[in-house]
Design a protein around this motif. Structure first.
Motif, short mmCIF file in Angstrom:
data_model
loop_
_atom_site.label_atom_id
_atom_site.label_comp_id
_atom_site.label_asym_id
_atom_site.label_seq_id
_atom_site.Cartn_x
_atom_site.Cartn_y
_atom_site.Cartn_z
N UNK A 254 0.78 -0.56 0.53
CA UNK A 254 -0.09 -0.26 -0.21
C UNK A 254 0.58 1.24 -0.02
N UNK A 255 2.21 0.86 0.74
CA UNK A 255 2.90 2.37 0.60
C UNK A 255 3.45 3.32 -0.66
N UNK A 256 4.41 4.03 -0.72
CA UNK A 256 5.06 5.35 -1.76
C UNK A 256 5.12 4.06 -2.44
N UNK A 257 6.38 2.97 -2.06
CA UNK A 257 7.22 1.88 -3.16
C UNK A 257 6.33 1.47 -4.48
N UNK A 258 4.67 0.86 -3.68
CA UNK A 258 4.45 0.64 -4.96
C UNK A 258 2.77 0.53 -5.04
N UNK A 259 1.90 0.30 -4.09
CA UNK A 259 0.96 1.14 -4.91
C UNK A 259 0.60 2.60 -4.63
N UNK B 53 -1.20 4.02 -1.96
CA UNK B 53 -2.80 4.16 -2.70
C UNK B 53 -3.05 5.62 -1.85
N UNK B 54 -2.50 6.13 -1.27
CA UNK B 54 -3.23 7.46 -0.26
C UNK B 54 -3.66 8.47 -2.29
N UNK B 55 -2.11 8.30 -2.66
CA UNK B 55 -2.30 9.72 -3.68
C UNK B 55 -3.22 8.36 -5.30
N UNK C 49 -1.14 2.83 -9.61
CA UNK C 49 -0.29 4.52 -9.32
C UNK C 49 0.11 5.58 -9.73
N UNK C 50 -1.04 5.37 -10.60
CA UNK C 50 -0.94 7.05 -11.56
C UNK C 50 -0.89 7.11 -12.51
N UNK C 51 0.05 5.53 -13.36
CA UNK C 51 0.97 5.47 -14.38
C UNK C 51 -0.41 4.28 -15.33
N UNK C 52 -0.26 5.02 -16.56
CA UNK C 52 -1.01 4.21 -17.50
C UNK C 52 -0.81 4.01 -19.16
N UNK C 53 -0.43 2.30 -19.12
CA UNK C 53 0.80 2.01 -20.46
C UNK C 53 -0.66 0.77 -20.98
N UNK C 54 -0.74 -0.04 -22.32
CA UNK C 54 -1.26 -0.66 -22.96
C UNK C 54 -0.91 -1.96 -22.46
#
Length: 204
Positions: A99-104, A106-108, A136-141
């Motif tokens: 859930x933390x900054x390094x992975x998902x 989730x807060x942001x 985590x805010x990144x979109x890819x196909x």
């Protein structure tokens, strides 16, 4: 003479309105499409990562929608929205790290989503689905491979697999004392039921 022309025009308009109302039921029928409902309680979304200590889990809260613009199965659009904070690996330590900054993060970035952009029937019961995958805010196909059962019954199972590289989405860190692979496998098992509209037409 002017009044007669107006009256004639009015009669023509009335006739056109009558014709339109007579044709309306058949037009509505032609536009009828299959409508499906997916019930999370009968479905699941899971993930698995090769690691020195097993990292696999599920998400407790998510929604999925399957919509079609015609009975043709290739018009289907699959949208999945996952609450990232509901990740459950069976370990509080792993959950907290994911859930933390390094992975998902989730807060942001509280949502993980997949929105299909193209669906191709690759076999009698299989499909290749291209879509925009966001984590985590990144979109890819990415590509989701699906297998469908229960064809023609109005109710069936949709099983799919998607693979992605976690580093493509900025998840470059690891977990202390655990060696983690970059490749992540996501599996979906969706129970879908047609609640209205005509049957879906598959390619033979």
């Amino acid at each position: 003479m002017r009044r007669k022309k107006l009256t004639l025009a009015g009669m023509r308009l009335a006739v056109l309105c009558l014709l339109a109302s007579a044709l309306l039921p058949s037009v509505s029928l032609a536009q009828e499409v299959p409508v499906f409902a997916i019930t999370p309680v009968e479905s699941s979304i899971k993930f698995d990562v090769e690691a020195s200590v097993a990292i696999q889990g599920t998400f407790d809260k998510w929604n999925a929608a399957l919509t079609l613009t015609s009975p043709d199965v290739t018009t289907a659009v699959l949208d999945v929205e996952i609450q990232a904070a509901t990740v459950d690996t069976g370990s509080g330590l792993k959950n907290s790290k994911l859930k933390g900054l390094d992975f998902f993060d989730v807060v942001q970035n509280p949502l993980i989503t997949f929105k299909s952009t193209k669906l191709v029937q690759s076999g009698p019961n299989t499909f290749e689905v291209d879509g925009d995958f966001t984590i985590r805010g990144v979109t890819r196909s990415e590509k989701l491979t699906l297998t469908v059962s229960g064809k023609g019954t109005g109710s069936g199972q949709i099983n799919g697999t998607l693979y992605f590289d976690r580093k493509d989405y900025g998840m470059n860190s690891g977990i202390p004392f655990i060696k983690i692979a970059n490749r992540v496998e996501v599996t979906v098992a969706l129970k879908a039921k047609r609640v209205s509209g005509p049957p879906v037409v598959f390619k033979q």
